[in-house]
Motif scaffolding. Structure first.
Motif, mmCIF file in Angstrom:
data_model
loop_
_atom_site.group_PDB
_atom_site.id
_atom_site.type_symbol
_atom_site.label_atom_id
_atom_site.label_comp_id
_atom_site.label_asym_id
_atom_site.label_seq_id
_atom_site.Cartn_x
_atom_site.Cartn_y
_atom_site.Cartn_z
ATOM 1 N N GLU A 50 12.778 -13.457 19.381
ATOM 2 C CA GLU A 50 13.843 -13.444 20.506
ATOM 3 C C GLU A 50 13.101 -14.156 21.620
ATOM 4 O O GLU A 50 12.221 -14.056 22.154
ATOM 5 C CB GLU A 50 13.945 -11.997 20.809
ATOM 6 N N SER A 51 13.998 -15.089 22.059
ATOM 7 C CA SER A 51 13.616 -16.016 23.087
ATOM 8 C C SER A 51 14.492 -15.718 24.274
ATOM 9 O O SER A 51 15.816 -15.466 24.283
ATOM 10 C CB SER A 51 13.770 -17.552 22.680
ATOM 11 N N ARG A 52 13.836 -15.251 25.518
ATOM 12 C CA ARG A 52 14.613 -15.091 26.783
ATOM 13 C C ARG A 52 14.235 -16.157 27.650
ATOM 14 O O ARG A 52 13.201 -16.526 27.781
ATOM 15 C CB ARG A 52 14.235 -13.617 27.274
ATOM 16 N N PHE A 53 15.333 -16.783 28.412
ATOM 17 C CA PHE A 53 14.779 -17.802 29.321
ATOM 18 C C PHE A 53 15.937 -17.660 30.499
ATOM 19 O O PHE A 53 16.684 -16.951 30.635
ATOM 20 C CB PHE A 53 15.210 -19.158 28.753
ATOM 21 N N GLY A 54 15.262 -18.206 31.681
ATOM 22 C CA GLY A 54 15.818 -18.272 32.984
ATOM 23 C C GLY A 54 15.814 -19.641 33.455
ATOM 24 O O GLY A 54 14.849 -20.510 33.268
ATOM 25 N N ILE A 55 17.154 -19.769 34.117
ATOM 26 C CA ILE A 55 16.965 -21.388 35.005
ATOM 27 C C ILE A 55 17.142 -20.903 36.595
ATOM 28 O O ILE A 55 18.027 -20.117 36.750
ATOM 29 C CB ILE A 55 18.308 -22.192 34.456
ATOM 30 N N VAL A 56 16.278 -21.279 37.240
ATOM 31 C CA VAL A 56 16.220 -20.985 38.708
ATOM 32 C C VAL A 56 16.276 -22.076 39.369
ATOM 33 O O VAL A 56 15.867 -23.284 38.893
ATOM 34 C CB VAL A 56 14.848 -20.154 39.063
ATOM 35 N N GLY A 57 16.455 -22.101 40.859
ATOM 36 C CA GLY A 57 16.399 -23.218 41.783
ATOM 37 C C GLY A 57 15.055 -22.825 42.568
ATOM 38 O O GLY A 57 14.513 -21.764 42.639
ATOM 39 N N ASN A 58 14.093 -23.847 42.628
ATOM 40 C CA ASN A 58 12.739 -23.794 43.157
ATOM 41 C C ASN A 58 12.818 -23.385 44.619
ATOM 42 O O ASN A 58 11.905 -22.678 44.946
ATOM 43 C CB ASN A 58 12.123 -24.948 43.088
ATOM 44 N N ALA A 59 13.668 -23.409 45.324
ATOM 45 C CA ALA A 59 14.017 -23.136 46.668
ATOM 46 C C ALA A 59 14.903 -22.010 46.811
ATOM 47 O O ALA A 59 15.960 -21.929 46.686
ATOM 48 C CB ALA A 59 14.367 -24.215 47.512
ATOM 49 N N PRO A 60 14.405 -20.900 46.958
ATOM 50 C CA PRO A 60 15.192 -19.399 47.037
ATOM 51 C C PRO A 60 16.209 -19.666 48.173
ATOM 52 O O PRO A 60 17.340 -18.915 47.937
ATOM 53 C CB PRO A 60 14.121 -18.452 47.433
ATOM 54 N N GLU A 61 16.014 -20.348 49.083
ATOM 55 C CA GLU A 61 17.069 -20.430 50.234
ATOM 56 C C GLU A 61 18.241 -21.456 49.808
ATOM 57 O O GLU A 61 19.228 -21.695 50.647
ATOM 58 C CB GLU A 61 16.316 -20.948 51.588
ATOM 59 N N GLY A 62 17.970 -22.112 48.690
ATOM 60 C CA GLY A 62 18.999 -23.090 48.251
ATOM 61 C C GLY A 62 20.368 -22.473 47.961
ATOM 62 O O GLY A 62 20.606 -21.224 47.883
ATOM 63 N N ALA A 63 21.685 -23.210 48.070
ATOM 64 C CA ALA A 63 22.917 -23.036 47.966
ATOM 65 C C ALA A 63 23.080 -22.640 46.466
ATOM 66 O O ALA A 63 22.372 -22.849 45.338
ATOM 67 C CB ALA A 63 23.850 -23.918 48.298
ATOM 68 N N ALA A 64 24.195 -21.634 46.226
ATOM 69 C CA ALA A 64 24.515 -21.348 44.936
ATOM 70 C C ALA A 64 25.369 -22.558 44.208
ATOM 71 O O ALA A 64 25.409 -23.413 44.779
ATOM 72 C CB ALA A 64 25.872 -20.194 45.036
ATOM 73 N N ALA A 65 25.158 -22.492 43.072
ATOM 74 C CA ALA A 65 25.482 -23.727 42.278
ATOM 75 C C ALA A 65 26.117 -23.545 40.843
ATOM 76 O O ALA A 65 25.535 -22.409 40.216
ATOM 77 C CB ALA A 65 24.305 -24.899 41.875
ATOM 78 N N LYS A 66 26.940 -24.304 40.216
ATOM 79 C CA LYS A 66 27.224 -24.383 38.938
ATOM 80 C C LYS A 66 26.369 -24.891 38.043
ATOM 81 O O LYS A 66 25.932 -26.113 38.287
ATOM 82 C CB LYS A 66 28.648 -24.651 38.781
ATOM 83 N N VAL A 67 25.871 -24.399 37.148
ATOM 84 C CA VAL A 67 24.835 -25.016 36.079
ATOM 85 C C VAL A 67 25.663 -25.245 34.755
ATOM 86 O O VAL A 67 26.275 -24.273 34.256
ATOM 87 C CB VAL A 67 23.610 -23.922 35.924
ATOM 88 N N ARG A 68 25.498 -26.617 34.684
ATOM 89 C CA ARG A 68 26.124 -26.978 33.096
ATOM 90 C C ARG A 68 25.127 -26.995 32.274
ATOM 91 O O ARG A 68 24.147 -27.727 32.259
ATOM 92 C CB ARG A 68 26.841 -28.246 33.713
ATOM 93 N N ILE A 69 25.414 -26.275 31.346
ATOM 94 C CA ILE A 69 24.300 -25.945 30.139
ATOM 95 C C ILE A 69 24.724 -26.601 28.973
ATOM 96 O O ILE A 69 25.819 -26.213 28.128
ATOM 97 C CB ILE A 69 23.986 -24.298 29.839
ATOM 98 N N ALA A 70 23.865 -27.654 28.341
ATOM 99 C CA ALA A 70 24.043 -28.131 26.873
ATOM 100 C C ALA A 70 23.259 -27.560 25.742
ATOM 101 O O ALA A 70 22.037 -27.367 26.039
ATOM 102 C CB ALA A 70 23.994 -29.543 27.085
ATOM 103 N N LEU A 71 23.834 -26.966 24.791
ATOM 104 C CA LEU A 71 22.972 -26.629 23.680
ATOM 105 C C LEU A 71 22.908 -27.130 22.308
ATOM 106 O O LEU A 71 23.883 -27.803 22.049
ATOM 107 C CB LEU A 71 23.336 -25.033 23.468
ATOM 108 N N TYR A 72 21.635 -27.528 21.943
ATOM 109 C CA TYR A 72 21.375 -28.415 20.791
ATOM 110 C C TYR A 72 20.727 -27.478 19.725
ATOM 111 O O TYR A 72 19.684 -26.941 20.094
ATOM 112 C CB TYR A 72 20.752 -29.596 20.985
ATOM 113 N N GLY A 73 20.927 -27.785 18.236
ATOM 114 C CA GLY A 73 20.185 -27.124 17.493
ATOM 115 C C GLY A 73 19.529 -28.349 16.496
ATOM 116 O O GLY A 73 19.645 -29.618 16.929
#
Length: 143
Positions: A50-73
């Motif tokens: 089981e792999s759990r992952f997170g995508i974060v912004g390095n600056a906590p004060e940064g604005a909200a954003a839409k993250v476009r995620i591409a998945l490959y096998g």
């Protein structure tokens, strides 16, 4: 000017040694105006892990954003999706979850590659993977 300094600790008191790596990130990095954020990583997939992952912004004060995620096998592209990265928050996922990422992960083979993009340039990726039978874990950062 270095962008980060790493410190690594290796500990062993038996048959299984462990290692912890900590990165100190320099916030004084030149970022051109309009630069898109990009991070990518590979995580183990399949019924044994089981792999759990997170995508974060390095600056906590940064604005909200839409993250476009591409998945490959192992055989190529598996799909694209978009998740909201809240200000000061993260996008969290699991290869075993009962959602779109979990479903795609089950078709990936033994490895899942993830590429994430956003309008904010400070994206980072972190993962933790647990072997289901042994309970052993490993962690990784994205690139």
């Amino acid at each position: 000017m270095p962008t980060r300094a790493n410190h690594q600790l290796v500990y062993g008191a038996g048959r299984l040694e462990s290692s912890v790596n900590v990165s100190l990130v320099n916030p004084n990095v030149f970022v051109p105006s309009g630069k898109e954020g990009l991070t990518w990583a590979q995580v183990p997939a399949g019924p044994d892990v089981e792999s759990r992952f997170g995508i974060v912004g390095n600056a906590p004060e940064g604005a909200a954003a839409k993250v476009r995620i591409a998945l490959y096998g192992e055989s190529g592209p598996l799909g694209d999706l978009t998740r909201e990265l809240p200000a000061g928050g993260s996008v969290l996922a699991s290869t075993q979850a009962d959602d779109a990422i979990g479903e795609v992960s089950r078709r990936a083979g033994r490895h899942l590659w993830i590429m994430a993009r956003a309008d904010r340039p400070d994206l980072s990726f972190f993962s933790a993977t647990r072997h289901v039978k042994s309970g052993h874990m490993t962690g990784e950062h994205g690139f």
